[in-house]
Write a protein that holds these residues in place. Structure first.
Motif, PDB file in Angstrom:
ATOM      1  N   ILE A 162       0.835  -1.199   0.000  1.00 32.98           N
ATOM      2  CA  ILE A 162       0.000   0.000   0.000  1.00 32.98           C
ATOM      3  C   ILE A 162       0.871   1.251   0.000  1.00 32.98           C
ATOM      4  O   ILE A 162       0.574   2.226  -0.707  1.00 32.98           O
ATOM      5  CB  ILE A 162      -0.964  -0.014   1.204  1.00 32.98           C
ATOM      6  N   ASP A 163       1.957   1.232   0.776  1.00 31.29           N
ATOM      7  CA  ASP A 163       2.885   2.369   0.784  1.00 31.29           C
ATOM      8  C   ASP A 163       3.502   2.610  -0.590  1.00 31.29           C
ATOM      9  O   ASP A 163       3.664   3.758  -1.008  1.00 31.29           O
ATOM     10  CB  ASP A 163       3.994   2.154   1.809  1.00 31.29           C
ATOM     11  N   SER A 164       3.829   1.554  -1.307  1.00 30.86           N
ATOM     12  CA  SER A 164       4.436   1.740  -2.627  1.00 30.86           C
ATOM     13  C   SER A 164       3.436   2.296  -3.639  1.00 30.86           C
ATOM     14  O   SER A 164       3.807   3.055  -4.516  1.00 30.86           O
ATOM     15  CB  SER A 164       5.019   0.426  -3.137  1.00 30.86           C
ATOM     16  N   LYS A 165       2.165   1.931  -3.486  1.00 32.35           N
ATOM     17  CA  LYS A 165       1.148   2.433  -4.415  1.00 32.35           C
ATOM     18  C   LYS A 165       0.757   3.878  -4.118  1.00 32.35           C
ATOM     19  O   LYS A 165       0.440   4.637  -5.021  1.00 32.35           O
ATOM     20  CB  LYS A 165      -0.107   1.543  -4.380  1.00 32.35           C
ATOM     21  N   LEU A 166       0.750   4.258  -2.843  1.00 32.25           N
ATOM     22  CA  LEU A 166       0.321   5.606  -2.466  1.00 32.25           C
ATOM     23  C   LEU A 166       1.485   6.564  -2.217  1.00 32.25           C
ATOM     24  O   LEU A 166       1.247   7.734  -1.898  1.00 32.25           O
ATOM     25  CB  LEU A 166      -0.556   5.534  -1.204  1.00 32.25           C
ATOM     26  N   ASN A 167       2.716   6.078  -2.339  1.00 32.06           N
ATOM     27  CA  ASN A 167       3.927   6.874  -2.095  1.00 32.06           C
ATOM     28  C   ASN A 167       3.943   7.496  -0.697  1.00 32.06           C
ATOM     29  O   ASN A 167       4.319   8.642  -0.507  1.00 32.06           O
ATOM     30  CB  ASN A 167       4.103   7.958  -3.165  1.00 32.06           C
ATOM     31  N   THR A 168       3.490   6.739   0.287  1.00 30.88           N
ATOM     32  CA  THR A 168       3.575   7.154   1.691  1.00 30.88           C
ATOM     33  C   THR A 168       4.529   6.174   2.341  1.00 30.88           C
ATOM     34  O   THR A 168       4.154   5.060   2.684  1.00 30.88           O
ATOM     35  CB  THR A 168       2.202   7.078   2.374  1.00 30.88           C
ATOM     36  N   ASP A 169       5.778   6.609   2.503  1.00 33.96           N
ATOM     37  CA  ASP A 169       6.853   5.657   2.774  1.00 33.96           C
ATOM     38  C   ASP A 169       6.609   4.699   3.938  1.00 33.96           C
ATOM     39  O   ASP A 169       6.281   3.549   3.688  1.00 33.96           O
ATOM     40  CB  ASP A 169       8.167   6.390   2.935  1.00 33.96           C
ATOM     41  N   PRO A 170       6.703   5.038   5.210  1.00 32.71           N
ATOM     42  CA  PRO A 170       6.577   3.967   6.205  1.00 32.71           C
ATOM     43  C   PRO A 170       5.244   3.931   6.951  1.00 32.71           C
ATOM     44  O   PRO A 170       5.087   3.149   7.869  1.00 32.71           O
ATOM     45  CB  PRO A 170       7.696   4.308   7.188  1.00 32.71           C
ATOM     46  N   ILE A 171       4.282   4.769   6.571  1.00 29.97           N
ATOM     47  CA  ILE A 171       3.077   4.922   7.394  1.00 29.97           C
ATOM     48  C   ILE A 171       2.264   3.629   7.455  1.00 29.97           C
ATOM     49  O   ILE A 171       1.996   3.089   8.531  1.00 29.97           O
ATOM     50  CB  ILE A 171       2.221   6.092   6.873  1.00 29.97           C
ATOM     51  N   PHE A 172       1.828   3.133   6.313  1.00 29.16           N
ATOM     52  CA  PHE A 172       0.983   1.939   6.306  1.00 29.16           C
ATOM     53  C   PHE A 172       1.748   0.684   6.702  1.00 29.16           C
ATOM     54  O   PHE A 172       1.178  -0.238   7.279  1.00 29.16           O
ATOM     55  CB  PHE A 172       0.324   1.757   4.934  1.00 29.16           C
ATOM     56  N   MET A 173       3.035   0.654   6.403  1.00 31.04           N
ATOM     57  CA  MET A 173       3.846  -0.493   6.800  1.00 31.04           C
ATOM     58  C   MET A 173       3.880  -0.626   8.327  1.00 31.04           C
ATOM     59  O   MET A 173       3.703  -1.717   8.866  1.00 31.04           O
ATOM     60  CB  MET A 173       5.263  -0.365   6.257  1.00 31.04           C
ATOM     61  N   VAL A 174       4.056   0.483   9.018  1.00 32.20           N
ATOM     62  CA  VAL A 174       4.087   0.450  10.476  1.00 32.20           C
ATOM     63  C   VAL A 174       2.708   0.113  11.039  1.00 32.20           C
ATOM     64  O   VAL A 174       2.588  -0.698  11.967  1.00 32.20           O
ATOM     65  CB  VAL A 174       4.600   1.804  11.034  1.00 32.20           C
ATOM     66  N   ILE A 175       1.660   0.710  10.463  1.00 33.78           N
ATOM     67  CA  ILE A 175       0.296   0.431  10.933  1.00 33.78           C
ATOM     68  C   ILE A 175      -0.037  -1.042  10.769  1.00 33.78           C
ATOM     69  O   ILE A 175      -0.533  -1.693  11.696  1.00 33.78           O
ATOM     70  CB  ILE A 175      -0.726   1.321  10.190  1.00 33.78           C
ATOM     71  N   PHE A 176       0.235  -1.586   9.600  1.00 30.11           N
ATOM     72  CA  PHE A 176      -0.078  -2.995   9.358  1.00 30.11           C
ATOM     73  C   PHE A 176       0.838  -3.932  10.139  1.00 30.11           C
ATOM     74  O   PHE A 176       0.426  -5.027  10.504  1.00 30.11           O
ATOM     75  CB  PHE A 176      -0.036  -3.301   7.858  1.00 30.11           C
ATOM     76  N   LEU A 177       2.066  -3.509  10.397  1.00 29.23           N
ATOM     77  CA  LEU A 177       2.961  -4.328  11.217  1.00 29.23           C
ATOM     78  C   LEU A 177       2.429  -4.431  12.648  1.00 29.23           C
ATOM     79  O   LEU A 177       2.422  -5.514  13.238  1.00 29.23           O
ATOM     80  CB  LEU A 177       4.376  -3.750  11.206  1.00 29.23           C
ATOM     81  N   VAL A 178       1.954  -3.327  13.193  1.00 28.14           N
ATOM     82  CA  VAL A 178       1.361  -3.355  14.532  1.00 28.14           C
ATOM     83  C   VAL A 178       0.099  -4.220  14.533  1.00 28.14           C
ATOM     84  O   VAL A 178      -0.121  -5.016  15.452  1.00 28.14           O
ATOM     85  CB  VAL A 178       1.066  -1.918  15.025  1.00 28.14           C
ATOM     86  N   LEU A 179      -0.723  -4.086  13.501  1.00 26.70           N
ATOM     87  CA  LEU A 179      -1.917  -4.941  13.397  1.00 26.70           C
ATOM     88  C   LEU A 179      -1.544  -6.416  13.266  1.00 26.70           C
ATOM     89  O   LEU A 179      -2.222  -7.286  13.814  1.00 26.70           O
ATOM     90  CB  LEU A 179      -2.769  -4.513  12.205  1.00 26.70           C
ATOM     91  N   GLY A 180      -0.471  -6.700  12.538  1.00 24.87           N
ATOM     92  CA  GLY A 180      -0.022  -8.078  12.378  1.00 24.87           C
ATOM     93  C   GLY A 180       0.457  -8.685  13.680  1.00 24.87           C
ATOM     94  O   GLY A 180       0.159  -9.838  13.996  1.00 24.87           O
ATOM     95  N   VAL A 181       1.198  -7.909  14.462  1.00 26.23           N
ATOM     96  CA  VAL A 181       1.674  -8.402  15.756  1.00 26.23           C
ATOM     97  C   VAL A 181       0.487  -8.633  16.692  1.00 26.23           C
ATOM     98  O   VAL A 181       0.417  -9.654  17.387  1.00 26.23           O
ATOM     99  CB  VAL A 181       2.697  -7.422  16.374  1.00 26.23           C
TER     100      VAL A 181
END
Length: 81
Positions: free
Chosen positions: A44-63
């Motif tokens: 999602i970050d690569s498609k929307l060019n928002t570097d670490p925002i969604f990666m961190v959000i989804f990582l927290v959701l994954g944990v």
């Protein structure tokens, strides 16, 4: 001689096999939840060019989902015993 010992103590072997399968199941649950959410967030970050925002959000959701899933599996396992 060793095979005879294992066959006589089949209950010990089955308990060890059951524990091994439970540990494997928990490990797979954790890996799929955390890495799956991490890569979804990165995509999602690569498609929307928002570097670490969604990666961190989804990582927290994954944990959080990994801990929740492990808790449910262990609760179900201990209720059966």
């Amino acid at each position: 001689k060793r095979c005879v010992y294992i066959m006589k103590n089949r209950s010990v072997f089955s308990i060890v096999a059951e524990m091994g399968s439970l540990i494997t199941q928990l490990g797979i649950i954790v890996l799929v939840c955390i890495f799956g959410c991490f890569f979804i967030g990165r995509f999602i970050d690569s498609k929307l060019n928002t570097d670490p925002i969604f990666m961190v959000i989804f990582l927290v959701l994954g944990v959080a989902s990994a801990f929740n899933s492990v808790y449910k599996v262990l609760r179900k396992y201990t209720k059966g015993k």
